[in-house]
Each structure stands twice: as C-alpha cells, then as structure tokens.
Design a protein around this motif. Structure first.
Motif, mmCIF file in Angstrom:
data_model
loop_
_atom_site.group_PDB
_atom_site.id
_atom_site.type_symbol
_atom_site.label_atom_id
_atom_site.label_comp_id
_atom_site.label_asym_id
_atom_site.label_seq_id
_atom_site.Cartn_x
_atom_site.Cartn_y
_atom_site.Cartn_z
ATOM 1 N N GLN A 1 0.938 -1.140 0.094
ATOM 2 C CA GLN A 1 -0.114 0.123 -0.177
ATOM 3 C C GLN A 1 0.800 1.267 -0.061
ATOM 4 O O GLN A 1 0.591 2.110 -0.543
ATOM 5 C CB GLN A 1 -0.795 -0.095 1.266
ATOM 6 N N GLN A 2 2.045 1.119 0.371
ATOM 7 C CA GLN A 2 2.880 2.352 0.447
ATOM 8 C C GLN A 2 3.723 2.445 -1.003
ATOM 9 O O GLN A 2 4.381 3.233 -1.192
ATOM 10 C CB GLN A 2 4.166 2.091 1.442
ATOM 11 N N GLY A 3 3.374 1.432 -1.812
ATOM 12 C CA GLY A 3 3.902 1.546 -3.146
ATOM 13 C C GLY A 3 5.183 0.619 -3.556
ATOM 14 O O GLY A 3 5.827 0.832 -4.580
ATOM 15 N N ASN A 4 5.548 -0.140 -2.406
ATOM 16 C CA ASN A 4 7.044 -1.208 -2.955
ATOM 17 C C ASN A 4 6.464 -2.001 -3.869
ATOM 18 O O ASN A 4 5.602 -2.849 -3.587
ATOM 19 C CB ASN A 4 7.161 -1.490 -1.427
ATOM 20 N N ALA A 5 7.292 -1.981 -4.934
ATOM 21 C CA ALA A 5 7.120 -2.993 -6.026
ATOM 22 C C ALA A 5 7.080 -4.494 -5.790
ATOM 23 O O ALA A 5 6.183 -5.269 -6.048
ATOM 24 C CB ALA A 5 7.782 -2.799 -7.341
ATOM 25 N N GLU A 6 8.166 -4.757 -4.996
ATOM 26 C CA GLU A 6 8.281 -6.204 -4.427
ATOM 27 C C GLU A 6 7.158 -6.810 -3.542
ATOM 28 O O GLU A 6 6.685 -7.924 -3.686
ATOM 29 C CB GLU A 6 9.776 -6.128 -3.677
ATOM 30 N N ALA A 7 6.727 -5.744 -2.653
ATOM 31 C CA ALA A 7 5.591 -6.222 -1.893
ATOM 32 C C ALA A 7 4.183 -6.272 -2.590
ATOM 33 O O ALA A 7 3.341 -7.079 -2.365
ATOM 34 C CB ALA A 7 5.309 -5.096 -0.583
ATOM 35 N N GLN A 8 4.132 -5.359 -3.704
ATOM 36 C CA GLN A 8 2.879 -5.604 -4.263
ATOM 37 C C GLN A 8 2.957 -6.938 -5.129
ATOM 38 O O GLN A 8 1.898 -7.399 -5.209
ATOM 39 C CB GLN A 8 2.843 -4.088 -5.583
ATOM 40 N N TRP A 9 3.977 -7.381 -5.578
ATOM 41 C CA TRP A 9 4.193 -8.812 -6.142
ATOM 42 C C TRP A 9 3.800 -9.823 -5.158
ATOM 43 O O TRP A 9 3.114 -10.721 -5.504
ATOM 44 C CB TRP A 9 5.555 -8.957 -6.630
ATOM 45 N N HIS A 10 4.272 -9.662 -3.989
ATOM 46 C CA HIS A 10 3.730 -10.518 -3.025
ATOM 47 C C HIS A 10 2.391 -10.259 -2.656
ATOM 48 O O HIS A 10 1.604 -11.569 -2.426
ATOM 49 C CB HIS A 10 4.723 -10.478 -1.765
ATOM 50 N N ALA A 11 1.916 -9.384 -2.712
ATOM 51 C CA ALA A 11 0.353 -9.012 -2.333
ATOM 52 C C ALA A 11 -0.572 -9.681 -3.293
ATOM 53 O O ALA A 11 -1.497 -10.495 -3.246
ATOM 54 C CB ALA A 11 -0.362 -7.611 -2.316
ATOM 55 N N GLY A 12 0.137 -9.801 -4.839
ATOM 56 C CA GLY A 12 -0.596 -10.510 -5.752
ATOM 57 C C GLY A 12 -0.747 -11.956 -5.553
ATOM 58 O O GLY A 12 -1.889 -12.574 -5.659
#
Length: 157
Positions: free
Chosen positions: A80-91
């Motif tokens: 939610q803070q915009g971190n791409a690696e975390a967004q990949w994991h969120a997916g």
C-alpha cells in the motif's frame, strides 16, 4: 513517520538484518529474540524495508500461522506504500488466498499490475502467463500476453 522514528527504524532494521544470519545458528536463541524484537518494532513504525524483508521472512519461515499472517499483513502494508516487491507478494497472497486475505483474482491482478507497472519482472511474467492461459479471471489474449512479455524483456521500462 517522523524523522526521528525513521532514523530509529532504519537503525533497528540495519542491526536486525545483520544479526539475522547469526541468530539462525544453534545456541543463539537470545540473539534471535533480539533480532525479532528489533524487526517487529521497526515494522510497527512503518519502516518500508523492514515491512518487506521481515514480512517475507515471516511469510515463508514463520513457525506459526500467526507468524505467516503477520508476514502477509506487513507485506500488504508495504504494498500500500507503493513498494513493487511487496505488491508482487500481495498479488501472490491474493492469488493463493492466505487468511485473512481470501483468494481474489481481481485483487491479485490489481497488485500484480501495480508491481508490473513499476518494472517488477516476475509480476510482468505472471501477467503475461495469465493472459496467455486465461488465468486469474483474465480473458485469454495472445496480444496482451506478448505486450507483457515485451515489458518483461525490457526491465528498464
């Protein structure tokens, strides 16, 4: 996060990350507790790098289901803070479904797309495969699959 909290969280993360490999060795239980405590505190302060690193560790290495859930929650916060690696994991979390994050193809696609738009290679590859095979609720489209393949081949974009 205030500048003083940012500095504190950065220092805690730096120490804990350095201690992590030592803490995994036999006889280093106390160091392991210290490392975990530093990581938890830095994550609670919202330190993005801690949220990602500690979140990944808890999600993959957590001894309990509560650890794995906390890891997912930390990763979602970083996403939610915009971190791409975390967004990949969120997916991935939404694709697989991990309590309390129920499996949801639309949410998985949204997070993969956010990561892919920031240049995350694995997210681009996952979207290409999803379009090629008609997965994640997406219509099969060789054209869109090739577009994501082209993006994956150009990681600088």
């Amino acid at each position: 996060m205030s500048p003083s909290n940012q500095l504190l969280a950065s220092l805690e993360f730096s120490l804990a990350d350095r201690f992590y490999k030592l803490a995994c060795k036999p006889g280093m239980k106390l160091l392991g507790h210290l490392t975990r405590g530093l990581m938890h505190h830095a994550a609670k302060l919202g330190h993005q790098r801690t949220l990602v690193v500690f979140g990944q560790r808890l999600l993959s290495e957590g001894a309990t289901s509560r650890d794995r859930i906390l890891g997912a929650e930390y990763l979602m916060q970083a996403a939610q803070q915009g971190n791409a690696e975390a967004q990949w994991h969120a997916g991935s979390i939404y694709e697989k479904g991990l309590r309390p994050f129920v499996s949801s193809d639309p949410n998985a696609v949204t997070w993969y797309a956010r990561a892919a738009e920031q240049g995350h290679l694995q997210a681009r590859q996952r979207l290409a495969k999803a379009y090629r095979c008609g997965e994640l609720g997406l219509p099969a489209s060789e054209t869109k699959a090739q577009q994501w393949d082209a993006e994956a081949e150009n990681p600088g974009n």
